[in-house]
Design an enzyme around this catalytic site. Structure first.
Site, PDB file in Angstrom:
ATOM      1  N   TRP A   1       0.804  -1.226   0.000  1.00  0.00           N
ATOM      2  CA  TRP A   1       0.000   0.000   0.000  1.00  0.00           C
ATOM      3  C   TRP A   1       0.838   1.277   0.000  1.00  0.00           C
ATOM      4  O   TRP A   1       0.304   2.360  -0.155  1.00  0.00           O
ATOM      5  CB  TRP A   1      -0.908   0.018   1.242  1.00  0.00           C
ATOM      6  CG  TRP A   1      -0.166  -0.368   2.487  1.00  0.00           C
ATOM      7  CD1 TRP A   1      -0.142  -1.609   3.059  1.00  0.00           C
ATOM      8  CD2 TRP A   1       0.714   0.449   3.269  1.00  0.00           C
ATOM      9  NE1 TRP A   1       0.707  -1.613   4.146  1.00  0.00           N
ATOM     10  CE2 TRP A   1       1.237  -0.355   4.300  1.00  0.00           C
ATOM     11  CE3 TRP A   1       1.112   1.795   3.203  1.00  0.00           C
ATOM     12  CZ2 TRP A   1       2.147   0.123   5.254  1.00  0.00           C
ATOM     13  CZ3 TRP A   1       2.003   2.268   4.149  1.00  0.00           C
ATOM     14  CH2 TRP A   1       2.507   1.441   5.158  1.00  0.00           C
TER      15      TRP A   1
ATOM     16  N   CYS B   1      10.263   1.095   2.277  1.00  0.00           N
ATOM     17  CA  CYS B   1      11.236   0.029   2.568  1.00  0.00           C
ATOM     18  C   CYS B   1      12.673   0.522   2.487  1.00  0.00           C
ATOM     19  O   CYS B   1      13.570  -0.100   3.057  1.00  0.00           O
ATOM     20  CB  CYS B   1      11.010  -1.164   1.637  1.00  0.00           C
ATOM     21  SG  CYS B   1      10.999  -0.684  -0.087  1.00  0.00           S
TER      22      CYS B   1
ATOM     23  N   LYS C   1      -2.731  -8.354  -7.590  1.00  0.00           N
ATOM     24  CA  LYS C   1      -3.526  -8.162  -6.391  1.00  0.00           C
ATOM     25  C   LYS C   1      -2.917  -7.012  -5.589  1.00  0.00           C
ATOM     26  O   LYS C   1      -1.863  -7.153  -4.991  1.00  0.00           O
ATOM     27  CB  LYS C   1      -3.528  -9.431  -5.513  1.00  0.00           C
ATOM     28  CG  LYS C   1      -4.567  -9.305  -4.399  1.00  0.00           C
ATOM     29  CD  LYS C   1      -4.272 -10.132  -3.176  1.00  0.00           C
ATOM     30  CE  LYS C   1      -3.289  -9.523  -2.251  1.00  0.00           C
ATOM     31  NZ  LYS C   1      -3.647  -8.191  -1.703  1.00  0.00           N
ATOM     32  N   PRO C   2      -3.605  -5.862  -5.599  1.00  0.00           N
ATOM     33  CA  PRO C   2      -3.085  -4.736  -4.825  1.00  0.00           C
ATOM     34  C   PRO C   2      -3.376  -4.928  -3.336  1.00  0.00           C
ATOM     35  O   PRO C   2      -4.139  -5.822  -2.960  1.00  0.00           O
ATOM     36  CB  PRO C   2      -3.871  -3.546  -5.375  1.00  0.00           C
ATOM     37  CG  PRO C   2      -5.165  -4.134  -5.841  1.00  0.00           C
ATOM     38  CD  PRO C   2      -4.876  -5.543  -6.271  1.00  0.00           C
TER      39      PRO C   2
ATOM     40  N   GLU D   1      10.815  -8.253  -3.496  1.00  0.00           N
ATOM     41  CA  GLU D   1      11.366  -7.032  -2.903  1.00  0.00           C
ATOM     42  C   GLU D   1      10.761  -6.940  -1.515  1.00  0.00           C
ATOM     43  O   GLU D   1       9.587  -6.592  -1.352  1.00  0.00           O
ATOM     44  CB  GLU D   1      11.028  -5.818  -3.786  1.00  0.00           C
ATOM     45  CG  GLU D   1      11.959  -4.662  -3.539  1.00  0.00           C
ATOM     46  CD  GLU D   1      11.328  -3.604  -2.669  1.00  0.00           C
ATOM     47  OE1 GLU D   1      11.582  -3.639  -1.441  1.00  0.00           O
ATOM     48  OE2 GLU D   1      10.567  -2.776  -3.201  1.00  0.00           O
ATOM     49  N   LEU D   2      11.568  -7.309  -0.518  1.00  0.00           N
ATOM     50  CA  LEU D   2      11.028  -7.492   0.832  1.00  0.00           C
ATOM     51  C   LEU D   2      11.491  -6.377   1.762  1.00  0.00           C
ATOM     52  O   LEU D   2      11.791  -5.292   1.325  1.00  0.00           O
ATOM     53  CB  LEU D   2      11.435  -8.884   1.329  1.00  0.00           C
ATOM     54  CG  LEU D   2      11.110 -10.024   0.339  1.00  0.00           C
ATOM     55  CD1 LEU D   2      11.589 -11.361   0.856  1.00  0.00           C
ATOM     56  CD2 LEU D   2       9.619 -10.057   0.033  1.00  0.00           C
TER      57      LEU D   2
HETATM   58  P1  ADP Z   1       2.549  -4.900   4.999  1.00  0.00           P
HETATM   59  O1  ADP Z   1       2.885  -5.346   6.371  1.00  0.00           O
HETATM   60  O2  ADP Z   1       3.386  -3.801   4.501  1.00  0.00           O
HETATM   61  O3  ADP Z   1       1.094  -4.696   4.752  1.00  0.00           O
HETATM   62  P2  ADP Z   1       2.361  -7.428   3.694  1.00  0.00           P
HETATM   63  O4  ADP Z   1       3.484  -8.305   3.230  1.00  0.00           O
HETATM   64  O5  ADP Z   1       1.462  -7.970   4.737  1.00  0.00           O
HETATM   65  O6  ADP Z   1       3.045  -6.087   4.084  1.00  0.00           O
HETATM   66  O7  ADP Z   1       1.456  -7.004   2.469  1.00  0.00           O
HETATM   67  C1  ADP Z   1       1.928  -6.824   1.153  1.00  0.00           C
HETATM   68  C2  ADP Z   1       0.962  -7.477   0.203  1.00  0.00           C
HETATM   69  O8  ADP Z   1       0.940  -8.873   0.480  1.00  0.00           O
HETATM   70  C3  ADP Z   1      -0.472  -6.999   0.325  1.00  0.00           C
HETATM   71  O9  ADP Z   1      -1.037  -6.914  -0.967  1.00  0.00           O
HETATM   72  C4  ADP Z   1      -1.135  -8.101   1.128  1.00  0.00           C
HETATM   73  O10 ADP Z   1      -2.506  -8.235   0.893  1.00  0.00           O
HETATM   74  C5  ADP Z   1      -0.405  -9.308   0.596  1.00  0.00           C
HETATM   75  N1  ADP Z   1      -0.470 -10.498   1.470  1.00  0.00           N
HETATM   76  C6  ADP Z   1      -0.501 -10.544   2.814  1.00  0.00           C
HETATM   77  N2  ADP Z   1      -0.568 -11.828   3.246  1.00  0.00           N
HETATM   78  C7  ADP Z   1      -0.579 -12.621   2.144  1.00  0.00           C
HETATM   79  C8  ADP Z   1      -0.630 -14.041   1.903  1.00  0.00           C
HETATM   80  N3  ADP Z   1      -0.681 -14.902   2.894  1.00  0.00           N
HETATM   81  N4  ADP Z   1      -0.621 -14.460   0.616  1.00  0.00           N
HETATM   82  C9  ADP Z   1      -0.564 -13.588  -0.399  1.00  0.00           C
HETATM   83  N5  ADP Z   1      -0.508 -12.248  -0.252  1.00  0.00           N
HETATM   84  C10 ADP Z   1      -0.523 -11.773   1.006  1.00  0.00           C
END
Ligand code: ADP
Length: 459
Positions: free
Chosen positions: A130, A263, A154-155, A229-230
């Site tokens: 986001w 990040c 998937k946003p 990109e983590l």
């Molecule tokens: P943040 O903590 O910055 O929100 P996330 O890694 O939780 O970071 O979120 C980044 C993206 O990953 C979002 O689009 C979120 O919906 C998605 N996401 C979170 N959990 C999962 C999952 N188990 N499988 C696939 N996508 C996911």
């Protein structure tokens, strides 16, 4: 329905329909069905369509900026900057589409030619965060489409409206159904469908390290290529020989961007002990000049944090630091405006193993550590499982060279606080992920290399 709230005041910004599993699978089917035709178009045809998308979005820039301000909380000037940056990727890859060159290799058989071609990898998927609701999408989609891939994206649940608006413009510009799809719903369920489908040949993910690792493990079953990109834990090092004014300017800009929710935000600020007091004093003066407010203003302001989870994390990290004896020199608490606003904070007296030092803060918190010499600070800077970006300010050439070689990061930024632009390979090492986005390296992530031996010629 997924309801989107404005983090500045909790008001509803809009809502989008959630897709159930069958609808997600149907979007994946469309993405796969569209691949043969899209990938066999001439590169110049794909380029023309991408450029039309670019122009259509550009014409609607102000509406995008306002939407992002309400959906994400970033201020208008930042939203406009993000749009320019994000549009840059569409423009760049519209051009790069035409330059996916192969090779010929000196033959090992005199009656043959050895040719290497690069082909679109297939239908692909992306999952985005986001914090950059616009740029994260154009950076992935434009690259994939330029290479000849089709993409379903998937946003993040906090900011889907920008994604759907980009989709609307894509359709207007002639990007057909299936070539670019947007879905929202249950992230875990969607993640399992996308990673589990053998027809999807790659996942590009930007987000937390935990989710990245989970997706990587899910992708193993179908041996999918990934770009990850983590998280980051960027060191920002200031040596006594640095231009201090420039260092403070670079630090404040990099740290307060998007209220620290980036990040590549400086996470551990190392300042040489000989200039420590002076640096901290000037930093406080500089931070004090910036307002905290909702973003619908022309000037730069520090906005709210994106949601309650993000806000609670910052509160908890700072409280833990205080309890462990950190000195709060500025801020250190929720802002008087209430809601999700947090005061820009300056802290010293922290240990390297404090949670503020080991976690990605994602808030407007300057955590400052003192160091004695170069060798010590390089070792401390590298003492993290992350390796996205490292910043340093110094005027010594030899030191710059040593830092550029010894800092463990995918990106080393010397004497600047600014990292991103379309023409550089953005990405990390260690647990910050792999793969690069932007530049000519970016498109390589969406092609595979095919070796063709053309034998049998008779001379
Ligand atoms: P943040 O903590 O910055 O929100 P996330 O890694 O939780 O970071 O979120 C980044 C993206 O990953 C979002 O689009 C979120 O919906 C998605 N996401 C979170 N959990 C999962 C999952 N188990 N499988 C696939 N996508 C996911």
């Amino acid at each position: 329905m997924l309801v989107v709230y404005n983090p500045a005041d909790g008001s509803e910004v809009g809502r989008v329909a959630k897709s159930n599993a069958a609808q997600v699978k149907a979007a994946v089917d469309r993405t796969c069905a569209a691949f043969p035709e899209w990938s066999s178009k001439l590169a110049s045809e794909r380029s023309d369509i991408l450029r039309r998308w670019h122009d259509s979005v550009k014409d609607d820039k102000e509406a995008f900026a306002e939407l992002m301000c309400r959906e994400n909380g970033k201020c208008l000037s930042e939203a406009r900057g993000e749009i320019d940056y994000g549009l840059g990727f569409i423009e760049w890859y519209a051009e790069e589409a035409k330059r996916v060159y192969g090779d010929t290799i000196p033959t090992h058989d005199k009656n043959a030619n050895v040719v290497v071609t690069k082909e679109a990898i297939g239908p692909v998927a992306a999952i985005t965060p986001w914090n950059f609701p616009f740029m994260m999408i154009t950076r992935k989609v434009a690259t994939a489409l330029a290479a000849g891939c089709t993409m379903v994206i998937k946003p993040a649940e906090d900011t889907p409206l920008t994604a759907f608006k980009l989709l609307e413009h894509a359709r207007k510009a002639g990007i057909p159904e299936g070539v670019f799809e947007v879905i929202v719903g249950d992230p875990k369920e969607i993640g399992l469908i996308l990673t589990g489908d053998p027809r999807i040949r790659k996942i590009s993910f930007t987000g937390s390290t935990g989710v990245g690792k989970l997706l990587a493990s899910q992708c193993a079953a179908t041996v999918k290529k990934m770009t990850l990109e983590l998280g980051g834990n960027a060191p920002f090092i200031v040596f006594q020989d640095a231009n201090i004014e420039e260092a403070i300017k670079g630090l404040v800009g990099a740290k307060l961007r998007n209220s620290g929710q980036v990040c590549i935000s400086p996470n551990r600020i190392f300042v040489q002990n000989t200039i420590f007091e002076d640096f901290v004093k000037r930093l406080k003066e500089s931070v004090a000049r910036i307002d905290v407010d909702q973003g619908m203003r022309e000037d730069f302001v520090v906005g709210p944090l994106v949601n309650q989870t993000g806000f609670d994390k910052v509160v908890s990290l700072v409280e833990q630091a205080k309890a462990a004896g950190a000195k709060v020199l500025m801020g250190g608490k929720p802002h008087a405006k209430g809601g999700l606003f947090y005061e820009p904070t300056v802290l010293t007296g922290l240990q390297d193993d404090s949670p503020l030092a080991t976690s990605e803060i994602f808030g407007p918190v300057f955590a400052i550590y003192s160091f004695k010499d170069e060798e010590e600070v390089i070792a401390r800077a590298n003492q993290t499982e992350f390796g996205l970006v490292a910043y340093a300010y110094t005027s010594a050439l030899g030191r710059s060279l040593r830092l550029s070689r010894q800092l463990e990061a995918g990106m080393v930024i010397l004497n600047s606080g600014s990292v991103g632009t379309v023409s550089i390979p953005f990405g990390g090492i260690k647990q910050s992920g792999y793969g690069r986005e932007g530049s000519y390296y970016g498109i390589e992530e969406y092609v595979h290399v095919k070796y063709v031996l053309m034998a049998g010629a008779q001379f």
